[in-house]
Design an enzyme around this catalytic site. Structure first.
Site, PDB file in Angstrom:
ATOM      1  N   ARG A 104      -1.702  -7.764  10.006  1.00  0.00           N
ATOM      2  CA  ARG A 104      -2.019  -8.174   8.637  1.00  0.00           C
ATOM      3  C   ARG A 104      -1.535  -9.603   8.356  1.00  0.00           C
ATOM      4  NH1 ARG A 104      -0.918  -2.247   5.947  1.00  0.00           N
ATOM      5  NH2 ARG A 104      -3.098  -1.596   5.789  1.00  0.00           N
ATOM      6  N   HIS A 117      -6.543  -0.596   8.612  1.00  0.00           N
ATOM      7  CA  HIS A 117      -5.992   0.634   8.020  1.00  0.00           C
ATOM      8  C   HIS A 117      -5.290   1.437   9.103  1.00  0.00           C
ATOM      9  CE1 HIS A 117      -5.649   4.633   6.250  1.00  0.00           C
ATOM     10  NE2 HIS A 117      -6.204   5.096   7.350  1.00  0.00           N
TER      11      HIS A 117
HETATM   12  P1  ATP Z   1      -4.147   1.648   4.286  1.00  0.00           P
HETATM   13  O1  ATP Z   1      -4.139   2.993   3.600  1.00  0.00           O
HETATM   14  O2  ATP Z   1      -5.484   0.923   4.137  1.00  0.00           O
HETATM   15  O3  ATP Z   1      -3.694   1.722   5.714  1.00  0.00           O
HETATM   16  P2  ATP Z   1      -1.583   1.032   3.139  1.00  0.00           P
HETATM   17  O4  ATP Z   1      -1.240   2.432   3.461  1.00  0.00           O
HETATM   18  O5  ATP Z   1      -0.715  -0.055   3.682  1.00  0.00           O
HETATM   19  O6  ATP Z   1      -3.081   0.696   3.570  1.00  0.00           O
HETATM   20  P3  ATP Z   1      -2.142   1.845   0.425  1.00  0.00           P
HETATM   21  O7  ATP Z   1      -1.130   1.801  -0.650  1.00  0.00           O
HETATM   22  O8  ATP Z   1      -2.540   3.157   1.008  1.00  0.00           O
HETATM   23  O9  ATP Z   1      -1.667   0.826   1.573  1.00  0.00           O
HETATM   24  O10 ATP Z   1      -3.448   1.095  -0.135  1.00  0.00           O
HETATM   25  C1  ATP Z   1      -4.713   1.317   0.458  1.00  0.00           C
HETATM   26  C2  ATP Z   1      -5.463   0.011   0.469  1.00  0.00           C
HETATM   27  O11 ATP Z   1      -5.758  -0.376  -0.879  1.00  0.00           O
HETATM   28  C3  ATP Z   1      -4.682  -1.190   1.024  1.00  0.00           C
HETATM   29  O12 ATP Z   1      -4.715  -1.274   2.432  1.00  0.00           O
HETATM   30  C4  ATP Z   1      -5.406  -2.343   0.377  1.00  0.00           C
HETATM   31  O13 ATP Z   1      -6.659  -2.623   1.042  1.00  0.00           O
HETATM   32  C5  ATP Z   1      -5.693  -1.789  -1.007  1.00  0.00           C
HETATM   33  N1  ATP Z   1      -4.615  -2.106  -1.957  1.00  0.00           N
HETATM   34  C6  ATP Z   1      -3.368  -1.575  -2.001  1.00  0.00           C
HETATM   35  N2  ATP Z   1      -2.644  -2.065  -3.006  1.00  0.00           N
HETATM   36  C7  ATP Z   1      -3.462  -2.970  -3.644  1.00  0.00           C
HETATM   37  C8  ATP Z   1      -3.305  -3.838  -4.768  1.00  0.00           C
HETATM   38  N3  ATP Z   1      -2.176  -3.859  -5.456  1.00  0.00           N
HETATM   39  N4  ATP Z   1      -4.365  -4.617  -5.101  1.00  0.00           N
HETATM   40  C9  ATP Z   1      -5.530  -4.584  -4.429  1.00  0.00           C
HETATM   41  N5  ATP Z   1      -5.746  -3.775  -3.348  1.00  0.00           N
HETATM   42  C10 ATP Z   1      -4.730  -2.989  -2.960  1.00  0.00           C
HETATM   43 MG    MG Z   2      -2.508   4.095   2.884  1.00  0.00          MG
END
Ligand code: ATP
Ligand code: MG
Length: 139
Positions: A104, A117
């Protein structure tokens, strides 16, 4: 530690910017076995279901639009401690906060357009693998 599977997506921004090959090379360099891999265009319905845990969040509709904006690569990866290892290799959700050397940090553009992801835990991994792949596709 035992051999386990995790689920990965090379997200639309990384495919569009032609970084998918570099991310797959990193996956191999990290000693994952690629159990399944396909190019896929995620539908709105699939994205809404896949990221259902975030349905109440302010960024949900934007996230769904982004994840359906272009083709992705979906993959099943296997190695010891695969779930935690792939999350570590990806780095923090926000590329600005991700450690040097993580996917990332290197390829993400923003907290939303963050290149990859990875499943959060083994139970999610099992559900996500089944969401995109049939048993016969896991080789
Ligand atoms: P992923 O599930 O995609 O592996 P993650 O587990 O690191 O990512 P999550 O909190 O599950 O993060 O969020 C899912 C996805 O939503 C993130 O990967 C990102 O693409 C998007 N996302 C998360 N937080 C934000 C935010 N504050 N603003 C915009 N997009 C966000
Ligand atoms: Mg996630």
């Amino acid at each position: 530690m035992s051999v386990e599977k995790t689920f990965a997506i090379i997200k639309p921004d990384a495919v569009e910017s032609k970084n998918a090959g570099k991310i797959l090379a990193r996956i191999e360099a990290e000693s994952f076995r690629v159990v399944a891999l396909k190019r896929h265009r995620i539908s709105k319905r699939e994205a809404e279901s896949f990221y259902g845990e975030h349905a109440a969040k302010g960024f949900f509709s934007s996230l769904v639009a982004y994840m359906t904006s272009g083709p992705v690569y979906v993959a099943v990866l296997e190695r010891e401690n695969a779930v935690a290892h792939w999350r570590a290799v990806m780095g923090a959700t926000d590329p600005a906060k991700a450690d040097a050397g993580t996917i990332r940090k290197e390829f993400g553009r923003s907290i939303e357009r963050n290149a990859a992801h990875g499943s959060a835990n083994p139970a999610d991994a099992a559900r996500e693998v089944t969401f995109f792949f049939s048993h016969a596709e896991l080789i």
